[in-house]
Design an enzyme around this catalytic site. Structure first.
Site, PDB file in Angstrom:
ATOM      1  N   TYR A 207       0.825  -1.206   0.000  1.00 46.73           N
ATOM      2  CA  TYR A 207       0.000   0.000   0.000  1.00 46.73           C
ATOM      3  C   TYR A 207       0.864   1.264   0.000  1.00 46.73           C
ATOM      4  CZ  TYR A 207      -3.457   3.453   1.496  1.00 46.73           C
ATOM      5  OH  TYR A 207      -4.254   4.575   1.579  1.00 46.73           O
ATOM      6  N   ARG A 214       1.201   6.857  -6.718  1.00 50.85           N
ATOM      7  CA  ARG A 214       0.070   7.772  -6.891  1.00 50.85           C
ATOM      8  C   ARG A 214       0.517   9.222  -6.682  1.00 50.85           C
ATOM      9  NH1 ARG A 214      -5.378   6.668  -3.599  1.00 50.85           N
ATOM     10  NH2 ARG A 214      -3.880   6.448  -1.904  1.00 50.85           N
ATOM     11  N   TYR A 280      -1.708  12.738   6.501  1.00 53.41           N
ATOM     12  CA  TYR A 280      -1.318  11.652   7.414  1.00 53.41           C
ATOM     13  C   TYR A 280       0.207  11.703   7.612  1.00 53.41           C
ATOM     14  CZ  TYR A 280      -5.697   8.832   6.914  1.00 53.41           C
ATOM     15  OH  TYR A 280      -6.973   8.341   6.928  1.00 53.41           O
ATOM     16  N   ARG A 293     -12.081  12.909   1.097  1.00 51.16           N
ATOM     17  CA  ARG A 293     -13.032  12.016   1.786  1.00 51.16           C
ATOM     18  C   ARG A 293     -14.306  11.819   0.984  1.00 51.16           C
ATOM     19  NH1 ARG A 293     -10.044   9.133   5.184  1.00 51.16           N
ATOM     20  NH2 ARG A 293      -8.580  10.498   6.241  1.00 51.16           N
ATOM     21  N   GLU A 403     -14.742  -1.265   6.085  1.00 51.14           N
ATOM     22  CA  GLU A 403     -14.678   0.007   5.349  1.00 51.14           C
ATOM     23  C   GLU A 403     -15.955   0.129   4.528  1.00 51.14           C
ATOM     24  OE1 GLU A 403     -10.883   1.271   3.596  1.00 51.14           O
ATOM     25  OE2 GLU A 403     -11.940   1.634   1.717  1.00 51.14           O
TER      26      GLU A 403
HETATM   27  C1  3EB Z   1      -8.338   5.747   5.376  1.00 48.62           C
HETATM   28  O1  3EB Z   1      -9.241   6.516   5.717  1.00 48.62           O
HETATM   29  C2  3EB Z   1      -8.785   4.340   5.085  1.00 48.62           C
HETATM   30  O2  3EB Z   1      -5.681   4.933  -0.479  1.00 48.62           O
HETATM   31  O3  3EB Z   1      -7.205   5.514  -1.900  1.00 48.62           O
HETATM   32  C3  3EB Z   1      -9.817   4.757   2.294  1.00 48.62           C
HETATM   33  C4  3EB Z   1     -10.139   5.277   1.041  1.00 48.62           C
HETATM   34  C5  3EB Z   1      -8.514   4.340   2.548  1.00 48.62           C
HETATM   35  C6  3EB Z   1      -9.159   5.385   0.038  1.00 48.62           C
HETATM   36  C7  3EB Z   1      -6.851   5.149  -0.777  1.00 48.62           C
HETATM   37  C8  3EB Z   1      -7.544   4.469   1.538  1.00 48.62           C
HETATM   38  C9  3EB Z   1      -7.876   4.987   0.286  1.00 48.62           C
HETATM   39  O4  3EB Z   1      -7.159   6.076   5.290  1.00 48.62           O
HETATM   40  C10 3EB Z   1      -8.177   3.751   3.878  1.00 48.62           C
END
Ligand code: 3EB
Length: 416
Positions: A207, A214, A280, A293, A403
């Site tokens: 990941y 990306r 993050y 989001r 999720e």
């Molecule tokens: C998070 O909130 C959970 O890497 O495209 C959710 C939606 C998550 C998209 C992405 C990762 C992705 O971090 C994981």
């Protein structure tokens, strides 16, 4: 299957009855001259794979035939229990659709109901012009809008590293979009299905390698353009799902929007409860995940909100470690806050906003098949009657058990 409008609310949606079996449902959206139908189908029979596919296709046909106007399936995601079934599945779907094969994702995520496959599909009817360019690309045009659906994009081989494969699929999506006069800068929503998403590879995590690729690819783009809501100043990234699958494959999909209309606007939404993914810390990924989001698409008085994969994260930490019920509740609360009128207003769009009853459909990814009953109980309590697909999939952090992603439809200020 019938649909009932929510008469008491201003919703633009009609959803199927609450008494449908799990993994079966539909939502109908009536716009001025087109109608859109979202539906979920899983076979009830547990016979041979081909029989299950035929039952699913029959159910889909009968759903479509019961609508007022003829409808075409434009995009579908087929959830498969077994990787080995994909080829046969593709053959049967191609026989069925012939010249009108929808943009299709085959994803190895076993449906929790126990069927060998489940299908989530979008159909469109009315005056829309639908162009079928094969399994990977379909465009839908109406009312001065052109939606470009790109699906099932995979790396050419299995040899490359997670980084190389990720870089390749972004390039391949870009090529597909360019072939119909679009480009990745116009993408509003991305899906990334990644086998072994949390597994280590060459001293890193798959990941994290995806995030590195990306970040590099997005760095060359400029999202939003003239469609970005005026006054919006933050980072602009598509909404996204990054989720595991069985095996080690990588499949991606995206949705782009092109229009000359001047009453169409894009607003990427952040969640007041969550740190933006692109902020993050390094402990999660050297190059942060780049997604918003949710992506709200404002079309005149209509708002379509594509909700990214949402998990039990508050600020940037996983909460309720080990408790799948509480993780599911937190996830739904996160979605509720994300699409709320307060959050839209906070981000520059007063008068917009949606509730859980405005969701057209959701997908619930569950890490452990054994948690299905617990997760479903929460979803049915909080989102009764909502068309839902439950599938087994790894989430991109080892401590996340569930999720949820979805799409909501609402109107500005409840206007017609
Ligand atoms: C998070 O909130 C959970 O890497 O495209 C959710 C939606 C998550 C998209 C992405 C990762 C992705 O971090 C994981």
């Amino acid at each position: 299957m019938r649909v009932v409008p929510h008469a008491a609310t201003q919703t633009v949606l009609a959803r199927s009855h609450d008494d449908e079996p799990p993994d079966q449902g539909m939502a109908l959206l009536n716009l001025s001259r087109v109608s859109r139908l979202a539906f979920m189908v899983a076979p009830k029979g547990r016979g041979a794979f081909a029989e299950q596919v035929r039952e699913a296709l029959l159910t889909m046909s009968s759903l479509l035939n019961h609508q007022l106007a003829p409808m075409f399936v434009t995009i579908q995601t087929v959830f498969l229990a077994h990787e080995e079934d994909e080829e046969e599945c593709r053959r049967l779907f191609e026989e069925h659709y012939r010249d009108h094969v929808p943009a299709t994702n085959y994803v190895i995520q076993p449906p929790c109901c126990g069927a060998a496959l489940a299908v989530e599909a979008w159909a469109v009817g009315g005056t829309a012009k639908v162009e079928f360019h094969g399994e990977h690309l379909v465009t839908v045009s109406y009312d001065g809008l052109k939606w470009i659906h790109c699906a099932g994009i995979r790396p050419s081989g299995t040899a490359g590293s997670a980084f190389e494969q990720s870089a390749e699929v972004f390039d391949r999506m870009q090529e597909r979009l360019l072939s119909v006069g679009s480009k990745f800068d116009e993408v509003a929503r991305v899906w990334i299905y990644f086998g072994g998403i949390t597994a280590d590879e060459a001293g890193s995590e798959r990941y994290r390698e995806l995030n590195r690729a990306r970040t590099e690819f997005f760095g060359k783009l400029s999202f939003g353009g003239r469609l970005a809501l005026s006054g919006y100043e933050g980072d602009f990234y598509p909404a996204s799902t990054g989720i595991g699958t069985l095996g080690r494959g990588l499949t991606t999909s995206c949705l782009a929007l092109q229009t000359e209309r001047d009453d169409v606007r894009l607003l990427p939404l952040e969640n007041p409860l969550q740190t933006p993914s692109f902020c993050y810390g390094k402990e999660y990924s050297l190059k942060s995940p780049k997604f918003s989001r949710a992506m709200a698409v404002v079309l005149g008085n209509y708002v379509t909100t594509w909700i990214s994969g949402t998990a039990s994260i508050v600020d940037s930490e996983t909460v309720h470690v080990g408790d799948v019920t509480k993780q599911t509740e937190q996830t739904i609360e996160n979605i509720e806050r994300l699409i709320s009128a307060e959050n839209f207003a906070r981000q520059g769009l007063p008068g917009a906003g949606a509730g859980l009853r405005d969701l057209a459909k959701v997908r619930v990814y569950i890490k452990h098949a054994g948690d299905y009953d617990k997760v479903r109980a929460v979803c049915e309590r909080r989102c009764a009657g909502l068309p839902t697909i439950y599938a087994v999939a790894d989430v991109c952090r080892p401590d996340l058990l569930v999720e949820i992603e979805g799409v909501a439809f609402s109107r500005m200020n409840g206007k017609p």
